[in-house]
Design a protein around this motif. Sequence first.
Motif, PDB file in Angstrom:
ATOM      1  N   GLY A  62       8.538   4.883   3.158  1.00  0.00           N
ATOM      2  CA  GLY A  62       7.440   4.868   4.118  1.00  0.00           C
ATOM      3  C   GLY A  62       7.567   6.017   5.102  1.00  0.00           C
ATOM      4  N   ARG A 200      10.894  -0.829   4.626  1.00  0.00           N
ATOM      5  CA  ARG A 200       9.678  -0.021   4.537  1.00  0.00           C
ATOM      6  C   ARG A 200       9.053   0.175   5.915  1.00  0.00           C
ATOM      7  NH1 ARG A 200       5.913  -1.880  -0.009  1.00  0.00           N
ATOM      8  NH2 ARG A 200       7.630  -0.882  -1.149  1.00  0.00           N
ATOM      9  N   GLY A 202       6.027   0.987   8.216  1.00  0.00           N
ATOM     10  CA  GLY A 202       4.576   0.993   8.195  1.00  0.00           C
ATOM     11  C   GLY A 202       4.055   2.207   8.941  1.00  0.00           C
ATOM     12  N   GLU A 203       2.767   2.454   8.831  1.00  0.00           N
ATOM     13  CA  GLU A 203       2.155   3.556   9.569  1.00  0.00           C
ATOM     14  C   GLU A 203       2.356   3.329  11.072  1.00  0.00           C
ATOM     15  OE1 GLU A 203       0.768   6.296   8.639  1.00  0.00           O
ATOM     16  OE2 GLU A 203       0.871   5.941   6.472  1.00  0.00           O
ATOM     17  N   ALA A 221       2.397  -5.858   9.213  1.00  0.00           N
ATOM     18  CA  ALA A 221       3.200  -4.742   8.707  1.00  0.00           C
ATOM     19  C   ALA A 221       4.644  -5.136   8.426  1.00  0.00           C
ATOM     20  CB  ALA A 221       3.162  -3.586   9.703  1.00  0.00           C
ATOM     21  N   VAL A 224       4.994  -7.229   4.912  1.00  0.00           N
ATOM     22  CA  VAL A 224       4.392  -6.775   3.651  1.00  0.00           C
ATOM     23  C   VAL A 224       5.330  -6.960   2.442  1.00  0.00           C
ATOM     24  CG1 VAL A 224       2.831  -5.108   4.731  1.00  0.00           C
ATOM     25  CG2 VAL A 224       5.118  -4.374   4.045  1.00  0.00           C
TER      26      VAL A 224
END
Length: 230
Positions: A62, A200, A202-203, A221, A224
Amino acid sequence: MTLIRNVAFVLVFYGLSVPIVLLAPLSALFGRRALIGYATGWARFHRWCARWLLGIRARYDGPRPAGQVFFAAKHQSMFETLDLIVEMDSPAVIMRREFARIPVWGWAAQRYGIILVDRAASSKALRALMREAKKAKESGRSVLLFPEGTRVRPGEQPPLKSGFAGLYKMLDLPVAPIATDIGRLWPKGGLKCAGVATFRFGEPIPPGLPRAEIEARVHAAINVLDRNPG
């Protein structure tokens, strides 16, 4: 083999952690930066033990955040409380006050920059949390919080604790959510299993959003990768 791996991890990691922790005050004589480096070294030792004794390693994917951020991570095991210190360049970590009662370790952790939070979440405790988080931000450090408030099993998705929204508003930093499935390998109870855990990013989420929106986006987020093994 799994049992042998677990026994080896306990003997090596916890056995050597005792002298490592007892020697922590010596590193503090050289200032906080030295103590932060010492603590990060201990976290690297934990990573080594997990990799070579338990057969557990982490894969990070990510978009990596740049600069000072507010990390909000899923919490399923002890693993991420130490591995994220290595991976995220020694952020100030928000942890339960009970950890400060551990002899020597509690003292060293507070000087590293651990921010202690009272589970009772009284107004006085929340004000103290905000003050310490503000100091961490002013020192240039990122801040790491497990916003669900406690370690959970895979499949469990409790709501975020109320303190998250207050910290988000006060810190005024982008939020970097981190999801993980480490609980598959490092269960809340039982033996740890070899394998690859995913972390991971997230944005990044910008500061200044309404409370309902930031809580919904972060909760989604960090979950996920979550799934119920049952």
